[in-house]
Design a protein around this motif. Structure first.
Motif, PDB file in Angstrom:
ATOM      1  N   LYS A 183       0.861  -1.506  -0.043  1.00  9.77           N
ATOM      2  CA  LYS A 183       0.044   0.156  -0.133  1.00  9.77           C
ATOM      3  C   LYS A 183       0.723   1.228   0.118  1.00  9.77           C
ATOM      4  CE  LYS A 183      -3.352   2.888   0.473  1.00  9.77           C
ATOM      5  NZ  LYS A 183      -4.176   2.871   1.971  1.00  9.77           N
ATOM      6  N   VAL A 184       0.503   2.155  -0.827  1.00  6.70           N
ATOM      7  CA  VAL A 184       1.153   3.587  -0.907  1.00  6.70           C
ATOM      8  C   VAL A 184       0.754   4.367   0.178  1.00  6.70           C
ATOM      9  CG1 VAL A 184       1.921   5.207  -2.428  1.00  6.70           C
ATOM     10  CG2 VAL A 184       1.690   3.012  -3.501  1.00  6.70           C
ATOM     11  N   SER A 185       1.710   4.986   0.907  1.00  8.37           N
ATOM     12  CA  SER A 185       1.211   5.810   2.224  1.00  8.37           C
ATOM     13  C   SER A 185       0.578   7.127   1.440  1.00  8.37           C
ATOM     14  CB  SER A 185       2.430   5.913   2.908  1.00  8.37           C
ATOM     15  OG  SER A 185       3.202   6.915   2.433  1.00  8.37           O
ATOM     16  N   LYS A 186      -0.082   7.795   2.322  1.00  5.51           N
ATOM     17  CA  LYS A 186      -0.822   8.891   1.996  1.00  5.51           C
ATOM     18  C   LYS A 186       0.211   9.899   1.776  1.00  5.51           C
ATOM     19  CE  LYS A 186      -4.281  12.286   3.612  1.00  5.51           C
ATOM     20  NZ  LYS A 186      -3.590  13.289   3.032  1.00  5.51           N
ATOM     21  N   LYS A 187       1.349  10.065   2.294  1.00  5.91           N
ATOM     22  CA  LYS A 187       2.464  11.089   2.104  1.00  5.91           C
ATOM     23  C   LYS A 187       2.642  10.663   0.765  1.00  5.91           C
ATOM     24  CE  LYS A 187       6.429  13.154   4.134  1.00  5.91           C
ATOM     25  NZ  LYS A 187       7.324  13.055   4.995  1.00  5.91           N
ATOM     26  N   PHE A 188       3.046   9.692   0.234  1.00  6.86           N
ATOM     27  CA  PHE A 188       3.354   9.440  -1.255  1.00  6.86           C
ATOM     28  C   PHE A 188       2.547   9.761  -2.034  1.00  6.86           C
ATOM     29  CE2 PHE A 188       7.471   6.339  -0.885  1.00  6.86           C
ATOM     30  CZ  PHE A 188       8.151   7.199  -2.077  1.00  6.86           C
ATOM     31  N   LEU A 189       1.266   9.314  -1.795  1.00  2.00           N
ATOM     32  CA  LEU A 189       0.111   9.434  -2.636  1.00  2.00           C
ATOM     33  C   LEU A 189      -0.100  11.020  -2.836  1.00  2.00           C
ATOM     34  CD1 LEU A 189      -2.329   6.747  -1.464  1.00  2.00           C
ATOM     35  CD2 LEU A 189      -1.221   6.931  -3.652  1.00  2.00           C
ATOM     36  N   ASP A 190       0.114  11.899  -1.682  1.00  2.00           N
ATOM     37  CA  ASP A 190      -0.012  13.310  -1.616  1.00  2.00           C
ATOM     38  C   ASP A 190       0.962  13.925  -2.779  1.00  2.00           C
ATOM     39  OD1 ASP A 190      -1.976  13.156  -0.024  1.00  2.00           O
ATOM     40  OD2 ASP A 190      -0.967  13.807   1.665  1.00  2.00           O
ATOM     41  N   GLU A 191       1.960  13.373  -2.859  1.00  2.00           N
ATOM     42  CA  GLU A 191       3.018  13.718  -3.860  1.00  2.00           C
ATOM     43  C   GLU A 191       2.604  13.302  -5.346  1.00  2.00           C
ATOM     44  OE1 GLU A 191       7.274  13.398  -3.618  1.00  2.00           O
ATOM     45  OE2 GLU A 191       7.158  13.390  -1.464  1.00  2.00           O
ATOM     46  N   ILE A 192       2.192  11.941  -5.348  1.00  2.78           N
ATOM     47  CA  ILE A 192       1.978  11.574  -6.812  1.00  2.78           C
ATOM     48  C   ILE A 192       0.600  12.170  -7.286  1.00  2.78           C
ATOM     49  CG2 ILE A 192       1.386   9.494  -8.228  1.00  2.78           C
ATOM     50  CD1 ILE A 192       3.022   7.919  -5.955  1.00  2.78           C
ATOM     51  N   LYS A 193      -0.417  12.608  -6.353  1.00  3.91           N
ATOM     52  CA  LYS A 193      -1.569  13.094  -6.808  1.00  3.91           C
ATOM     53  C   LYS A 193      -2.123  12.163  -8.009  1.00  3.91           C
ATOM     54  CE  LYS A 193      -0.722  17.815  -5.385  1.00  3.91           C
ATOM     55  NZ  LYS A 193       1.011  17.408  -4.766  1.00  3.91           N
ATOM     56  N   PRO A 194      -2.262  11.013  -7.869  1.00  6.99           N
ATOM     57  CA  PRO A 194      -2.906   9.947  -8.994  1.00  6.99           C
ATOM     58  C   PRO A 194      -4.393  10.594  -9.262  1.00  6.99           C
ATOM     59  CG  PRO A 194      -2.693   8.715  -6.948  1.00  6.99           C
ATOM     60  CD  PRO A 194      -2.129  10.186  -6.744  1.00  6.99           C
ATOM     61  N   SER A 213      -5.656 -12.150  -4.327  1.00  3.82           N
ATOM     62  CA  SER A 213      -6.847 -12.327  -4.044  1.00  3.82           C
ATOM     63  C   SER A 213      -7.651 -11.295  -3.235  1.00  3.82           C
ATOM     64  CB  SER A 213      -6.560 -13.228  -2.690  1.00  3.82           C
ATOM     65  OG  SER A 213      -7.430 -13.424  -1.537  1.00  3.82           O
ATOM     66  N   CYS A 214      -8.781 -11.174  -3.139  1.00  3.54           N
ATOM     67  CA  CYS A 214      -9.537  -9.977  -2.822  1.00  3.54           C
ATOM     68  C   CYS A 214      -9.282  -9.598  -1.257  1.00  3.54           C
ATOM     69  CB  CYS A 214     -11.084 -10.211  -2.957  1.00  3.54           C
ATOM     70  SG  CYS A 214     -11.574 -10.315  -4.634  1.00  3.54           S
ATOM     71  N   ASP A 215      -8.943 -10.698  -0.659  1.00  2.00           N
ATOM     72  CA  ASP A 215      -8.743 -10.424   0.967  1.00  2.00           C
ATOM     73  C   ASP A 215      -7.290  -9.842   1.072  1.00  2.00           C
ATOM     74  OD1 ASP A 215     -10.842 -11.588   1.578  1.00  2.00           O
ATOM     75  OD2 ASP A 215      -9.940 -13.485   2.106  1.00  2.00           O
ATOM     76  N   ASP A 216      -6.433  -9.679   0.088  1.00  2.73           N
ATOM     77  CA  ASP A 216      -4.990  -9.335   0.083  1.00  2.73           C
ATOM     78  C   ASP A 216      -5.028  -7.683  -0.554  1.00  2.73           C
ATOM     79  OD1 ASP A 216      -4.153 -11.558   1.248  1.00  2.73           O
ATOM     80  OD2 ASP A 216      -3.450 -12.338  -0.691  1.00  2.73           O
ATOM     81  N   ILE A 217      -5.829  -7.405  -1.064  1.00  2.00           N
ATOM     82  CA  ILE A 217      -5.912  -6.038  -1.823  1.00  2.00           C
ATOM     83  C   ILE A 217      -6.443  -5.065  -0.891  1.00  2.00           C
ATOM     84  CG2 ILE A 217      -7.211  -4.831  -3.467  1.00  2.00           C
ATOM     85  CD1 ILE A 217      -7.011  -7.129  -5.605  1.00  2.00           C
ATOM     86  N   ASP A 218      -5.655  -3.915  -1.199  1.00  2.00           N
ATOM     87  CA  ASP A 218      -5.969  -2.599  -0.550  1.00  2.00           C
ATOM     88  C   ASP A 218      -6.825  -1.763  -1.693  1.00  2.00           C
ATOM     89  OD1 ASP A 218      -5.979   0.331   0.185  1.00  2.00           O
ATOM     90  OD2 ASP A 218      -5.349  -0.443   2.025  1.00  2.00           O
ATOM     91  N   TYR A 219      -8.021  -1.273  -1.502  1.00  6.51           N
ATOM     92  CA  TYR A 219      -8.707  -0.916  -2.671  1.00  6.51           C
ATOM     93  C   TYR A 219      -8.556   0.713  -2.721  1.00  6.51           C
ATOM     94  CZ  TYR A 219     -10.792  -5.235  -3.449  1.00  6.51           C
ATOM     95  OH  TYR A 219     -10.995  -6.704  -3.893  1.00  6.51           O
ATOM     96  N   TYR A 220      -7.546   1.334  -1.981  1.00  9.92           N
ATOM     97  CA  TYR A 220      -7.324   2.704  -2.180  1.00  9.92           C
ATOM     98  C   TYR A 220      -8.756   3.724  -2.007  1.00  9.92           C
ATOM     99  CZ  TYR A 220      -2.583   1.776  -3.021  1.00  9.92           C
ATOM    100  OH  TYR A 220      -1.248   1.139  -3.191  1.00  9.92           O
ATOM    101  N   LYS A 221      -9.363   3.568  -0.857  1.00  6.64           N
ATOM    102  CA  LYS A 221     -10.488   4.251  -0.583  1.00  6.64           C
ATOM    103  C   LYS A 221     -10.425   5.800  -0.838  1.00  6.64           C
ATOM    104  CE  LYS A 221     -14.518   4.678   2.643  1.00  6.64           C
ATOM    105  NZ  LYS A 221     -14.968   4.409   3.948  1.00  6.64           N
ATOM    106  N   GLY A 222     -11.299   6.492  -1.621  1.00  6.62           N
ATOM    107  CA  GLY A 222     -10.985   7.769  -1.567  1.00  6.62           C
ATOM    108  C   GLY A 222     -10.415   8.086  -3.038  1.00  6.62           C
ATOM    109  N   VAL A 228     -17.165   2.061 -14.637  1.00  4.70           N
ATOM    110  CA  VAL A 228     -16.689   2.898 -13.500  1.00  4.70           C
ATOM    111  C   VAL A 228     -17.420   3.965 -13.793  1.00  4.70           C
ATOM    112  CG1 VAL A 228     -14.396   2.011 -13.292  1.00  4.70           C
ATOM    113  CG2 VAL A 228     -14.587   3.879 -15.018  1.00  4.70           C
ATOM    114  N   ASP A 229     -17.524   4.790 -12.540  1.00  2.85           N
ATOM    115  CA  ASP A 229     -18.454   6.102 -12.672  1.00  2.85           C
ATOM    116  C   ASP A 229     -17.587   7.561 -12.637  1.00  2.85           C
ATOM    117  OD1 ASP A 229     -17.777   6.169  -9.999  1.00  2.85           O
ATOM    118  OD2 ASP A 229     -19.644   5.836  -9.288  1.00  2.85           O
ATOM    119  N   PHE A 230     -16.153   7.435 -12.781  1.00  4.31           N
ATOM    120  CA  PHE A 230     -15.614   8.666 -12.583  1.00  4.31           C
ATOM    121  C   PHE A 230     -15.057   9.284 -13.907  1.00  4.31           C
ATOM    122  CE2 PHE A 230     -12.825   5.100 -11.657  1.00  4.31           C
ATOM    123  CZ  PHE A 230     -11.780   5.415 -12.389  1.00  4.31           C
ATOM    124  N   LEU A 231     -15.209   8.453 -15.088  1.00  4.09           N
ATOM    125  CA  LEU A 231     -14.712   8.649 -16.235  1.00  4.09           C
ATOM    126  C   LEU A 231     -15.775   9.375 -17.387  1.00  4.09           C
ATOM    127  CD1 LEU A 231     -12.561   5.622 -16.930  1.00  4.09           C
ATOM    128  CD2 LEU A 231     -11.552   7.879 -16.295  1.00  4.09           C
TER     129      LEU A 231
END
Length: 294
Positions: A211-222, A231-240, A272-275
């Motif tokens: 999982k990419v931490s919020k601090k990294f995500l704040d830099e990348i701004k994807p 496996s679905c149990d292993d995935i982080d779905y990056y809520k938000g 998806v609903d965001f494109l």
């Protein structure tokens, strides 16, 4: 225009970039028996159209190199981009042996932060660059050297993965982070500068362990995060964040144009609903799922 494809290969990684310039880039492979021939034929067909073909290897783990021996036999890997290492994992496997052979050959180009190479990120009168820049590893970074030492004695090679970024002039930017693990990424966050990037390929196939931490995500701004197969149990779905999940979308193809990216899926039912819907129909790249305006 360029086309980026995240290929559905089970619990592993495989991508390609069909550049707008005279370049074709394959990133990792996990060629499984069910559709190995189909995948190789697709790559062979595309590679024939370009003067420069390169393979970027992010990890010597089998889920990133499975089938590389066959791939080399079929297309001939002439440019092998890899972080220099002496990793020992999987040493009895024929694909790992091919990895080591390529790594140690004159076909290898060792990648690290800031390296330059003709047609990777330097264009000339003969052909343009591929737009790929290496952001990590920093070769003398102590944290990286520790990860390298562990890989060299047979421990997990996840944290010797490179970070690299592809960018299209006046178009999309995409970042790959291999199989980097969360604690490692957190430990290097002050050592690396990552520019804002439109599309993030989630490390370690989207697993919670990467999982990419919020601090990294704040830099990348994807604007979009591509979550790989696990496996679905292993995935982080990056809520938000806006995400496309390969477990459901299967092959994900990005048609990169100036100012926008059209997304396609090999699943006829994925949505998806965001494109933005630009109502593209009957496209050879797959089922149109929407457009990202940059």
């Amino acid at each position: 225009m360029s086309v980026i494809k995240s290929i559905s290969v089970g619990n592993g990684d495989m991508f390609y970039i069909f550049h707008g310039s005279d370049n074709f880039t394959i990133i990792d492979c996990n060629l499984i028996n069910d559709d190995k021939i189909v995948r190789i034929n697709e790559l062979k067909s595309l590679a024939k159209e370009k003067g420069i073909v390169r393979f970027i290897s992010t990890s010597p783990d089998l889920d990133h190199i499975r089938g590389i021996k066959t791939l080399d036999e079929e297309i001939g890997i002439a440019n092998f981009y890899v972080v220099k290492n002496d990793a020992l994992k999987n040493s009895d496997n024929v694909d790992f042996q091919k990895y080591r052979e390529l790594h140690d050959s004159d076909k290898a180009f060792y990648i690290s932060e800031g390296v330059t190479r003709k047609w990777m990120n330097l264009g000339d009168a003969e052909r343009g660059s591929s737009g790929i820049n290496i952001l990590w590893p920093i070769s003398d970074n102590r944290t990286f050297l520790t990860a390298l030492e562990k890989a060299n004695v047979g421990e997990s090679p996840n944290n010797i993965s490179p970070i690299f970024r592809y960018s299209l002039q006046n178009g999309a930017s995409v970042i790959w982070m291999g199989d980097l693990e969360t604690p490692f990424m957190d430990s290097i966050i002050n050592d690396i500068s990552i520019p804002a990037t439109d599309i993030l390929i989630a490390p370690h196939h989207g697993r919670k362990s990467g999982k990419v931490s919020k601090k990294f995500l704040d830099e990348i701004k994807p604007k979009v995060i591509i979550i790989g197969e696990a496996s679905c149990d292993d995935i982080d779905y990056y809520k938000g964040y806006n995400t496309i999940t390969q477990n459901s979308a299967q092959d994900i193809t990005m048609e990169c144009l100036q100012g926008k990216v059209h997304f396609y899926s090999s699943s006829t039912s994925y949505t998806v609903d965001f494109l933005k819907n630009e109502r593209i129909t009957n496209h050879s790249l797959g089922t149109y799922i929407g457009t990202l305006n940059l």
